[in-house]
Design a protein around this motif. Structure first.
Motif, short mmCIF file in Angstrom:
data_model
loop_
_atom_site.label_atom_id
_atom_site.label_comp_id
_atom_site.label_asym_id
_atom_site.label_seq_id
_atom_site.Cartn_x
_atom_site.Cartn_y
_atom_site.Cartn_z
N SER A 1 -6.69 74.97 12.63
CA SER A 1 -5.71 76.04 12.84
C SER A 1 -4.95 75.91 14.15
O SER A 1 -4.02 76.69 14.41
CB SER A 1 -6.40 77.41 12.80
OG SER A 1 -7.22 77.60 13.94
N THR B 1 -3.27 74.38 8.64
CA THR B 1 -3.36 75.62 7.88
C THR B 1 -2.36 76.63 8.42
O THR B 1 -2.00 76.59 9.61
CB THR B 1 -4.78 76.21 7.93
OG1 THR B 1 -4.80 77.48 7.25
CG2 THR B 1 -5.23 76.43 9.36
N ALA C 1 -3.15 79.79 8.28
CA ALA C 1 -4.00 80.90 8.72
C ALA C 1 -4.12 80.88 10.24
O ALA C 1 -4.23 79.82 10.85
CB ALA C 1 -5.39 80.79 8.08
N SER D 1 -4.30 83.22 4.66
CA SER D 1 -3.32 82.14 4.65
C SER D 1 -2.04 82.63 3.96
O SER D 1 -2.09 83.29 2.93
CB SER D 1 -3.88 80.93 3.89
OG SER D 1 -2.87 79.99 3.63
N ASN E 1 -6.50 82.22 -0.71
CA ASN E 1 -7.63 82.82 -0.02
C ASN E 1 -8.73 83.09 -1.05
O ASN E 1 -8.75 84.13 -1.69
CB ASN E 1 -7.19 84.11 0.68
CG ASN E 1 -6.06 83.86 1.67
OD1 ASN E 1 -6.27 83.26 2.71
ND2 ASN E 1 -4.86 84.30 1.34
N ILE F 1 -10.54 79.26 2.56
CA ILE F 1 -9.10 79.09 2.37
C ILE F 1 -8.81 77.71 1.81
O ILE F 1 -9.43 76.72 2.22
CB ILE F 1 -8.34 79.28 3.70
CG1 ILE F 1 -8.54 80.70 4.24
CG2 ILE F 1 -6.86 78.97 3.55
CD1 ILE F 1 -8.01 80.90 5.65
N GLU G 1 -5.61 75.20 1.41
CA GLU G 1 -4.22 74.90 1.74
C GLU G 1 -3.80 73.59 1.09
O GLU G 1 -4.48 72.57 1.25
CB GLU G 1 -4.05 74.77 3.26
CG GLU G 1 -4.32 76.03 4.04
CD GLU G 1 -3.07 76.85 4.29
OE1 GLU G 1 -2.00 76.48 3.77
OE2 GLU G 1 -3.17 77.85 5.02
#
Length: 294
Positions: free
Chosen positions: A90, A97, A99, A216, A221, A255, A257
């Protein structure tokens, strides 16, 4: 399947994943960070990054390693990150991501909530104190009689009552406090391939850190902590009053992605803590075995 095995990795996290895979007869290849940076990664379609320091992961991989990782994912690879490795994913300079980490500099929602709380406090402080009713006499203060009673043994060791500490640098509860260990209630997205095989709309998951991830915006999610729960998120264990549950609401535990032809799958915490926690075994295995089908 490959898994990072290097100094940057938390050995307890590595061991719990290793034990779980071995228990089900799933073989994997340990890779050093140098292997990940090089061409060895092209021999595998799944890479697991156990828990570890996000900063150390970034320092060890470097910008070249991050680029190699992104290229491998875009070409169809699946990266699975756990706790600190998810924080690494992150980071702004990594960008694996959409998020955001709750309480981080990039957490716009958290900053907005903090501004609202500050405005409420300022409004409350600006309210004038109620004035006394006309015609009423001010009562003289009553002097308290000193208590000359001797302390007993029990009272003698009790700490004094101190005023609360209000630090000027306090974050007004915007940053999650680290949780030593609690079992929380996660909601299952039954439409995701990652949750295939789960028979309940809720499952217990372990929370043993202060890493909370916002939903996200671009991914799925798969396991979340409800933003408006009808019952407490805490099932058992220790949580910080006024902090953990409030900041955990509206965050994701797992999550997915999509990145090019590949996937980045983040776990906010340890899926198999010391080999004793198994509620997310199916989602973890789905992320490895079904990665090329969706």
């Amino acid at each position: 399947i490959a898994m990072v095995a290097d100094e940057v990795v938390d050995q307890t996290s590595y061991g719990s994943i290793w034990w779980t895979l071995d228990r089900y007869g799933i073989e994997f290849t340990p890779l050093t960070i140098n292997n990940v940076r090089g061409s060895a990664l092209n021999k595998y379609n799944v890479l697991i990054m156990p828990d570890g320091s996000a900063g150390r992961y970034f320092s060890a991989l470097g910008s070249g390693g991050v680029t190699a990782l992104k290229t491998w994912i875009a070409n169809g690879g699946t990266l699975i990150t756990v706790r600190g490795a998810s924080v690494f994913a992150s980071l702004k300079d990594v960008g694996l991501t959409s998020a955001k980490l709750v309480g981080s500099d990039d957490d716009e929602k958290g900053k907005a909530n903090e501004d609202v709380e500050v405005d409420k406090r300022k409004e409350a402080e600006s309210q004038p104190s109620p004035s006394p009713t006309p015609g009423t006499k001010k009562q003289p203060a009553v002097e308290s009689t000193p208590n000359l009673e001797l302390k007993n043994d029990k009272a003698d060791w009790q700490p004094p009552i101190l005023p609360p500490i209000a630090s000027p640098s306090a974050n007004a509860g915007r940053v999650p406090e680290g949780v030593p260990g609690a079992i929380m209630r996660a909601t299952v997205d039954r439409t995701s391939y990652l949750t295939f095989g789960l028979e309940s709309d809720e499952i217990p998951v372990l929370l043993s850190s202060g890493y909370f991830f916002r939903y996200s915006k671009e991914g799925t999610n798969a396991l979340i902590f409800d933003a408006n729960p009808k019952k407490p998120l805490t099932i058992s264990g220790f949580v910080w009053e006024g902090n953990t549950e409030r900041l955990l609401q509206g965050t994701a535990y797992m999550i997915d992605e999509t990145n090019g032809s590949g996937h980045v799958i983040l776990f906010a915490d340890e899926p198999f803590f010391r080999g004793i926690f198994r509620s997310v075994t199916r989602p973890f295995f789905n992320s490895m075995l079904l990665n090329g089908a969706f």
